[in-house]
Design a protein around this motif. Structure first.
Motif, PDB file in Angstrom:
ATOM      1  N   PRO A   1     -14.804 -16.640  33.920  1.00 13.43           N
ATOM      2  CA  PRO A   1     -16.116 -16.946  34.497  1.00 13.43           C
ATOM      3  C   PRO A   1     -16.881 -15.679  34.862  1.00 13.43           C
TER       4      PRO A   1
ATOM      5  N   ARG B   1     -16.533 -22.851  33.537  1.00 15.02           N
ATOM      6  CA  ARG B   1     -15.770 -24.091  33.628  1.00 15.02           C
ATOM      7  C   ARG B   1     -16.435 -25.116  34.521  1.00 15.02           C
ATOM      8  N   GLY B   2     -16.545 -24.771  35.796  1.00  9.33           N
ATOM      9  CA  GLY B   2     -17.057 -25.759  36.720  1.00  9.33           C
ATOM     10  C   GLY B   2     -18.560 -25.675  36.876  1.00  9.33           C
TER      11      GLY B   2
ATOM     12  N   MET C   1     -20.418 -19.357  42.539  1.00  9.03           N
ATOM     13  CA  MET C   1     -19.742 -20.390  41.761  1.00  9.03           C
ATOM     14  C   MET C   1     -18.834 -19.774  40.699  1.00  9.03           C
ATOM     15  N   ALA C   2     -19.284 -18.683  40.123  1.00 14.38           N
ATOM     16  CA  ALA C   2     -18.434 -17.975  39.161  1.00 14.38           C
ATOM     17  C   ALA C   2     -17.189 -17.442  39.862  1.00 14.38           C
ATOM     18  N   LEU C   3     -17.402 -16.934  41.065  1.00 14.28           N
ATOM     19  CA  LEU C   3     -16.265 -16.424  41.833  1.00 14.28           C
ATOM     20  C   LEU C   3     -15.296 -17.545  42.180  1.00 14.28           C
ATOM     21  N   PHE C   4     -15.846 -18.675  42.637  1.00 15.87           N
ATOM     22  CA  PHE C   4     -14.997 -19.815  42.979  1.00 15.87           C
ATOM     23  C   PHE C   4     -14.240 -20.322  41.756  1.00 15.87           C
TER      24      PHE C   4
ATOM     25  N   LEU D   1     -13.382 -18.503  39.124  1.00 18.88           N
ATOM     26  CA  LEU D   1     -12.362 -17.493  38.797  1.00 18.88           C
ATOM     27  C   LEU D   1     -11.169 -17.575  39.744  1.00 18.88           C
ATOM     28  N   MET D   2     -11.446 -17.653  41.028  1.00 19.11           N
ATOM     29  CA  MET D   2     -10.378 -17.653  42.017  1.00 19.11           C
ATOM     30  C   MET D   2      -9.771 -19.041  42.224  1.00 19.11           C
ATOM     31  N   GLY D   3     -10.440 -20.041  41.701  1.00 15.96           N
ATOM     32  CA  GLY D   3      -9.926 -21.392  41.845  1.00 15.96           C
ATOM     33  C   GLY D   3      -8.996 -21.767  40.704  1.00 15.96           C
ATOM     34  N   ARG D   4      -8.200 -20.821  40.295  1.00 15.03           N
ATOM     35  CA  ARG D   4      -7.221 -21.066  39.245  1.00 15.03           C
ATOM     36  C   ARG D   4      -5.862 -20.668  39.778  1.00 15.03           C
ATOM     37  N   SER D   5      -4.836 -21.268  39.226  1.00 15.05           N
ATOM     38  CA  SER D   5      -3.523 -21.102  39.834  1.00 15.05           C
ATOM     39  C   SER D   5      -3.083 -19.636  39.885  1.00 15.05           C
ATOM     40  N   TRP D   6      -2.728 -19.215  41.039  1.00 14.44           N
ATOM     41  CA  TRP D   6      -2.194 -17.889  41.323  1.00 14.44           C
ATOM     42  C   TRP D   6      -3.236 -16.778  41.375  1.00 14.44           C
TER      43      TRP D   6
ATOM     44  N   LEU E   1      -5.693 -16.233  43.540  1.00 11.08           N
ATOM     45  CA  LEU E   1      -5.760 -15.731  44.907  1.00 11.08           C
ATOM     46  C   LEU E   1      -4.450 -15.049  45.287  1.00 11.08           C
TER      47      LEU E   1
ATOM     48  N   GLY F   1      -7.062 -23.411  45.534  1.00  8.72           N
ATOM     49  CA  GLY F   1      -7.044 -22.909  44.157  1.00  8.72           C
ATOM     50  C   GLY F   1      -7.047 -24.043  43.147  1.00  8.72           C
TER      51      GLY F   1
ATOM     52  N   TRP G   1     -13.011 -27.067  42.091  1.00  6.39           N
ATOM     53  CA  TRP G   1     -14.055 -27.585  42.964  1.00  6.39           C
ATOM     54  C   TRP G   1     -13.686 -27.629  44.442  1.00  6.39           C
TER      55      TRP G   1
ATOM     56  N   LEU H   1     -13.081 -25.183  46.595  1.00  6.58           N
ATOM     57  CA  LEU H   1     -13.918 -24.225  47.303  1.00  6.58           C
ATOM     58  C   LEU H   1     -15.378 -24.661  47.273  1.00  6.58           C
TER      59      LEU H   1
ATOM     60  N   TRP I   1     -21.228  -8.133  43.649  1.00  3.68           N
ATOM     61  CA  TRP I   1     -20.239  -8.052  42.576  1.00  3.68           C
ATOM     62  C   TRP I   1     -20.850  -8.459  41.231  1.00  3.68           C
TER      63      TRP I   1
END
Lengths: 108, 108
Positions: free
Chosen positions: A6, A13-14, A22-25, A27-32, A34, B29, B32, B34, B105
């Motif tokens: 993202p 994706r979202g 939203m791009a940050l969320f 990117l970071m909203g994927r497993s592992w 964070l 993680g 959606w 976040l 960023w």
DNA sequence: CAAGTGTGCTACATAATAGGTAGCGATAAA
DNA sequence: TTTATCGCTACCTATTATGTAGCACACTTG
């Protein structure tokens, strides 16, 4: 395997808006994602070291996340392994309060 | 559909340690998670309002996330729809700096 | 009353992502 | 030459996300 990293300013994706948050969320909203940033707090780790730190996350996923985080300039690869970039350290700084807070939240 | 809500103190999707921060990272993680907390910043939203705010996220996913967030005491359902709880507002407060930072960023 | 509208969802099918295991090619030391 | 470690890639399965349709309920509106 079209894994899309993202990027702010373009749909992902979202998010179709491309808003940075939203791009940050995404990117970071994927497993592992964070967890990886978190584990790199104390300095660089090798691929296998990072894998161990993340409780044995599969190399497949670890490699995907690292690729995305590198494309996002949050992680880079140096002589000592993977490390946070300047951006990554900034982000980590913003995440750190979550560590303390989560301890309180856990006691609810 | 055994969707497990990560709880501090017990193993979950990614984390076997049960560390609060890892449970939190696991919970947030997910797609959606976040974004939902973020969108509830300005007050309660109905299910469909929230769905619209999250760019048309499917009701399936939205409902799963809401269920998890409610079990985690971050979101609750009131007369006006879904709203952040006290814990949720605390978490949002910690996330807010990310909004500003992500703007910087994005320009990299 | 009947018809329309909005709401919170559930069912179902498909696509994308995550997880797990095996093992390869490179490097280095014994 | 063997042994060991490292950074991965291939491959397959399991889980999660996405998208569409539509139901049951409540509330107006005529």
């Amino acid at each position: 395997m079209p894994t899309i990293t993202p990027k702010p300013g373009q749909p992902v994706r979202g998010s179709k808006t491309g808003k940075p948050i939203m791009a940050l969320f995404d990117l970071m909203g994927r497993s592992w994602a964070l967890g990886i940033v978190w584990q790199l707090a104390d300095g660089p780790l090798t691929f296998r070291g990072l894998q161990a730190a993340c409780e044995g996350v599969s190399p497949t996923v670890l490699n995907r996340r690292l690729k995305e985080l590198r494309e996002s300039d949050l992680v880079e690869r140096g002589d000592d392994g993977y490390a946070l970039t300047g951006w990554g350290r900034e982000l980590l700084g913003l995440l750190k309060p979550l560590g303390k807070w989560s301890g309180q939240w856990a006691k609810r």
